[in-house]
Scaffold this active site. Sequence first.
Site, PDB file in Angstrom:
ATOM      1  N   ILE A  54       0.827  -1.214   0.000  1.00 20.99           N
ATOM      2  CA  ILE A  54       0.000   0.000   0.000  1.00 20.99           C
ATOM      3  C   ILE A  54       0.859   1.261   0.000  1.00 20.99           C
ATOM      4  O   ILE A  54       0.389   2.322  -0.371  1.00 20.99           O
ATOM      5  CB  ILE A  54      -0.991   0.030   1.188  1.00 20.99           C
ATOM      6  N   HIS A 115       7.984  -3.334  10.152  1.00 25.50           N
ATOM      7  CA  HIS A 115       6.756  -2.703  10.636  1.00 25.50           C
ATOM      8  C   HIS A 115       5.562  -3.638  10.646  1.00 25.50           C
ATOM      9  O   HIS A 115       4.574  -3.361  11.309  1.00 25.50           O
ATOM     10  CB  HIS A 115       6.464  -1.443   9.832  1.00 25.50           C
ATOM     11  N   HIS A 120       8.590 -10.790   5.300  1.00 26.97           N
ATOM     12  CA  HIS A 120       8.256 -10.443   3.926  1.00 26.97           C
ATOM     13  C   HIS A 120       9.495  -9.862   3.239  1.00 26.97           C
ATOM     14  O   HIS A 120      10.405  -9.367   3.893  1.00 26.97           O
ATOM     15  CB  HIS A 120       7.079  -9.459   3.845  1.00 26.97           C
ATOM     16  N   PHE A 121       9.501  -9.966   1.921  1.00 23.85           N
ATOM     17  CA  PHE A 121      10.615  -9.512   1.107  1.00 23.85           C
ATOM     18  C   PHE A 121      10.113  -8.413   0.180  1.00 23.85           C
ATOM     19  O   PHE A 121       9.183  -8.633  -0.591  1.00 23.85           O
ATOM     20  CB  PHE A 121      11.167 -10.665   0.258  1.00 23.85           C
ATOM     21  N   HIS A 122      10.740  -7.250   0.243  1.00 22.10           N
ATOM     22  CA  HIS A 122      10.434  -6.167  -0.683  1.00 22.10           C
ATOM     23  C   HIS A 122      11.242  -6.403  -1.953  1.00 22.10           C
ATOM     24  O   HIS A 122      12.454  -6.622  -1.886  1.00 22.10           O
ATOM     25  CB  HIS A 122      10.846  -4.815  -0.097  1.00 22.10           C
TER      26      HIS A 122
END
Length: 161
Positions: A54, A115, A120-122
Amino acid sequence: MILPLIAVTLQAAPLVCPPQRPYDPANPFARILRGEAPASRIAETADMIAIVPIDWTHPGHALVIPRRAVRTLDDMTAEEMVHALELARRVAAAQRLVFGATGYSIQQNNGRAQHVCHVHFHVIPNTPAAPAGAKTKEQMDTIATALRGAMAAAAQASGTP
């Protein structure tokens, strides 16, 4: 071992997701995985999903998230780590096709700068930064659709699922 001088002069910032905290099934990614919250989905495998976050600054930015409830990289199995990076690589290939990216970064945080307390992987392409501000669901869905289409075309061309 921390040197005494360093320990005195440096103070660690409080962590949003300290590793010792139990997994919170109400976190945003857990809610997305259960279908309780919307997401602009790019790809899904048996144990991973890729979505448009988002909050992004580079068009094409994606998140690769394990389906299993895992807080940090330390909690993932070796097989899950391989699957996450395989999906990240496929997303990055789609970022090149759709946005003309010539490179990408994979960012993954464990406690520090984390956060959402679900690993998770960006996957961040080196596309030009977009103007700051909230992104609309329509913008996110458009990006997801384009990346999904590029991934499907690449899979079809290579003969892989």
